[in-house]
Design a protein around this motif. Structure first.
Motif, PDB file in Angstrom:
ATOM      1  N   THR A 111      39.733  19.019  19.604  1.00 52.68           N
ATOM      2  CA  THR A 111      39.581  17.669  20.151  1.00 52.68           C
ATOM      3  C   THR A 111      40.754  17.358  21.079  1.00 52.68           C
ATOM      4  N   ALA A 112      40.603  16.278  21.833  1.00 48.60           N
ATOM      5  CA  ALA A 112      41.695  15.856  22.732  1.00 48.60           C
ATOM      6  C   ALA A 112      42.984  15.653  21.936  1.00 48.60           C
ATOM      7  N   ALA A 113      42.865  15.055  20.744  1.00 51.88           N
ATOM      8  CA  ALA A 113      44.055  14.821  19.923  1.00 51.88           C
ATOM      9  C   ALA A 113      44.675  16.146  19.483  1.00 51.88           C
TER      10      ALA A 113
ATOM     11  N   ALA B 102      53.009  12.108  21.333  1.00 51.20           N
ATOM     12  CA  ALA B 102      52.758  11.539  20.000  1.00 51.20           C
ATOM     13  C   ALA B 102      52.062  10.181  20.129  1.00 51.20           C
ATOM     14  N   MET B 103      52.464   9.438  21.168  1.00 51.94           N
ATOM     15  CA  MET B 103      51.837   8.130  21.422  1.00 51.94           C
ATOM     16  C   MET B 103      50.356   8.301  21.770  1.00 51.94           C
ATOM     17  N   VAL B 104      50.069   9.285  22.613  1.00 54.09           N
ATOM     18  CA  VAL B 104      48.682   9.549  23.005  1.00 54.09           C
ATOM     19  C   VAL B 104      47.858   9.944  21.769  1.00 54.09           C
ATOM     20  N   GLU B 105      48.436  10.763  20.904  1.00 57.33           N
ATOM     21  CA  GLU B 105      47.729  11.145  19.668  1.00 57.33           C
ATOM     22  C   GLU B 105      47.393   9.912  18.836  1.00 57.33           C
TER      23      GLU B 105
ATOM     24  N   LEU C 263      43.813   5.555  16.743  1.00 61.20           N
ATOM     25  CA  LEU C 263      43.741   4.132  16.389  1.00 61.20           C
ATOM     26  C   LEU C 263      43.021   3.285  17.440  1.00 61.20           C
ATOM     27  N   GLY C 264      43.011   3.782  18.673  1.00 65.17           N
ATOM     28  CA  GLY C 264      42.545   2.974  19.804  1.00 65.17           C
ATOM     29  C   GLY C 264      41.162   2.370  19.658  1.00 65.17           C
ATOM     30  N   PRO C 265      40.145   3.173  19.281  1.00 68.44           N
ATOM     31  CA  PRO C 265      38.786   2.606  19.247  1.00 68.44           C
ATOM     32  C   PRO C 265      38.649   1.408  18.304  1.00 68.44           C
TER      33      PRO C 265
ATOM     34  N   VAL D  83      50.723   2.024  18.118  1.00 68.25           N
ATOM     35  CA  VAL D  83      50.514   3.183  18.988  1.00 68.25           C
ATOM     36  C   VAL D  83      51.812   3.561  19.706  1.00 68.25           C
ATOM     37  N   ALA D  84      52.473   2.580  20.306  1.00 65.93           N
ATOM     38  CA  ALA D  84      53.604   2.879  21.191  1.00 65.93           C
ATOM     39  C   ALA D  84      54.855   3.290  20.422  1.00 65.93           C
ATOM     40  N   ASN D  85      55.153   2.594  19.332  1.00 66.00           N
ATOM     41  CA  ASN D  85      56.419   2.844  18.628  1.00 66.00           C
ATOM     42  C   ASN D  85      56.391   2.175  17.258  1.00 66.00           C
ATOM     43  N   PRO D  86      55.662   2.810  16.309  1.00 76.19           N
ATOM     44  CA  PRO D  86      55.479   2.147  14.991  1.00 76.19           C
ATOM     45  C   PRO D  86      56.795   1.880  14.256  1.00 76.19           C
ATOM     46  N   LYS D  87      57.829   2.668  14.543  1.00 72.28           N
ATOM     47  CA  LYS D  87      59.112   2.465  13.849  1.00 72.28           C
ATOM     48  C   LYS D  87      59.764   1.134  14.236  1.00 72.28           C
TER      49      LYS D  87
END
Lengths: 310, 121
Positions: free
Chosen positions: B9-11, B45-48, B53-55, B114-118
């Motif tokens: 997959t893309a991920a 990692a952000m793209v993954e 989560l995106g949908p 997505v961008a920076n969960p920390k």
């Protein structure tokens, strides 16, 4: 360089990274180190404004590099573009080292107060004696930048509503540094040695500088609000001791919120350099996804301040 | 679920490149190159995370906008600026209505996941 306040011949000339609007070089002459900055063509503001501000700050005892010579007032400029030469200041600029390395263990507890004192010294500069400085309402300025970005950020709109509804009482405007933060200061084992990067100096509310140094981005992961190492009270008390002006924590946090929105908009601008093809860079592209950090901080700040007010 | 595309997959493809950067490139470079390699790792990692989560986030965002009577973020932003969502006596956070603030806050939290969960406190 003789006759320009610089002893001896230039040796070991070295190019440093120096920002988009200027070249920065370091060299030795005699037994001293100097830094030369030369403006690039098409820069937004003449470097001579900055030279005048730096000289005024240094004369008032603010922690700055001393300008030993510049093209300001020269009838013919040997380097073509405006330049200045400063005495190099020893110390560290990298925020993560200042926040974590043992070398700065004694500097960290005193840094917030030193920053407050330095800001008060800078705000004492007679800006009416310096041509080329301007000032504008900061909320209006960043609302305009928001519109120019072509993006929609509801969180920043909530912040703008809050800022408009909760404006502190006005203060007399003064010269503000405009980018006084970790990353733009030289620190040694004893603390603050010099404030750098005066390109954004302008006329404005003195609390603007105090708020900016508290923005979470400039804490670089540090746990305390002022440059990651100090409490609000340390900054405000030192500022009052030097200037006589008391800024309340709530007023400070209004400016911190404005600074948070401002850095969010600057992140949008940086990503736009990549998206518009000015500079292709995955680093700049990634900064576009840091905007939401500032949206989060802005909404959290409003939640905290709204709870305090009730 | 990725038809007509074959595995990976893309991920999984993104993950493979990220792992190569982490295990083979990062240890063998230094200075500015290492910094830029780390930025690349973070971007992948952000793209993954966005692929994962995106949908669901997009669906939740659409539902929330509908509840506020807005077609998109641009309309929401414009109406906040115009004061259309000011609380005016109704329960509020700061100036705007509590439900509007909560929707915007949840959207920002989704972006950070997505961008920076920390970064979340």
């Amino acid at each position: 360089m003789r006759g320009a306040g610089i002893p001896g011949d230039v040796a070991s000339l070295e190019r440093l990274t120096g920002g988009a609007s200027r070249e920065t070089w370091r060299f030795a002459a005699g037994h001293e180190l100097f830094v030369l900055q030369r403006q690039r063509p098409g820069s937004p503001r003449d470097m001579h404004v900055e030279v005048a501000v730096l000289e005024a700050a240094h004369a008032l005892g603010a922690p700055t590099a001393q300008v030993v010579t510049s093209s300001r007032g020269m009838s013919t400029n040997p380097l073509g573009e405006p330049f200045m030469v400063m005495r190099a200041v020893a110390g560290e600029t990298i925020a993560r080292k200042i926040l974590r390395d043992g070398d700065f263990a004694d500097a960290r507890p005193v840094l917030a107060a030193q920053i407050g004192r330095a800001m008060a010294q800078i705000h004492r500069i007679d800006h009416t004696a310096i041509d080329g400085l301007d000032g504008e309402d900061q909320v209006a300025k960043y609302v305009q930048l928001m519109d120019e970005s072509g993006q929609a950020h509801p969180a920043f709109e909530i912040a703008f509503r809050w800022l408009e509804a909760n404006r502190p009482a006005p203060r007399d405007w003064c010269l503000v540094h405009g980018d006084f933060r970790l990353g733009n200061v030289i620190v040694d084992g004893d603390g603050l040695r010099a404030v750098l990067d005066w390109e954004l100096a302008h006329i404005g509310n003195p609390a603007e500088d105090l708020g900016w140094v508290c923005v979470r981005a400039w804490r670089f992961g540090g746990s305390k609000p002022v440059a990651g190492v100090g409490d609000y009270a340390a900054l405000l008390d030192a500022y009052e001791a030097e200037s006589g002006a008391r800024i309340s924590e709530r007023e400070l946090r209004w400016w911190e919120l404005l600074g948070t929105v401002k850095w969010g908009l600057m992140c949008i601008s940086q990503a736009a350099y990549h998206l518009n093809g000015v500079v292709r860079s995955h680093e700049l592209a990634a900064i576009g996804r840091r905007v939401c950090e500032n949206e989060y901080d802005a909404l959290m700040t409003i939640r905290e301040l709204s709870a305090d007010a009730q | 679920m990725t038809a007509p595309h074959d595995p990976p997959t893309a991920a999984q493809l993104t993950e493979a490149v990220r792992e190569w950067l982490e295990s083979q490139v990062m240890p063998n470079v230094s200075g500015a190159m290492q910094f830029h390699a780390r930025v690349a790792v973070n971007v992948l990692a952000m793209v993954e995370r966005e692929i994962g989560l995106g949908p669901a986030q997009a669906e939740r965002h659409r539902t929330g906008l509908v509840a506020l009577g807005c077609a998109d973020d641009a309309e929401l932003a414009r109406r906040i600026r115009e004061g259309a969502f000011d609380a005016g006596g109704v329960e509020s956070v700061g100036v705007v209505r509590v439900d509007v603030e909560a929707f915007v806050f949840d959207s920002v939290v989704d972006k950070l996941r997505v961008a920076n969960p920390k970064y979340l406190r």
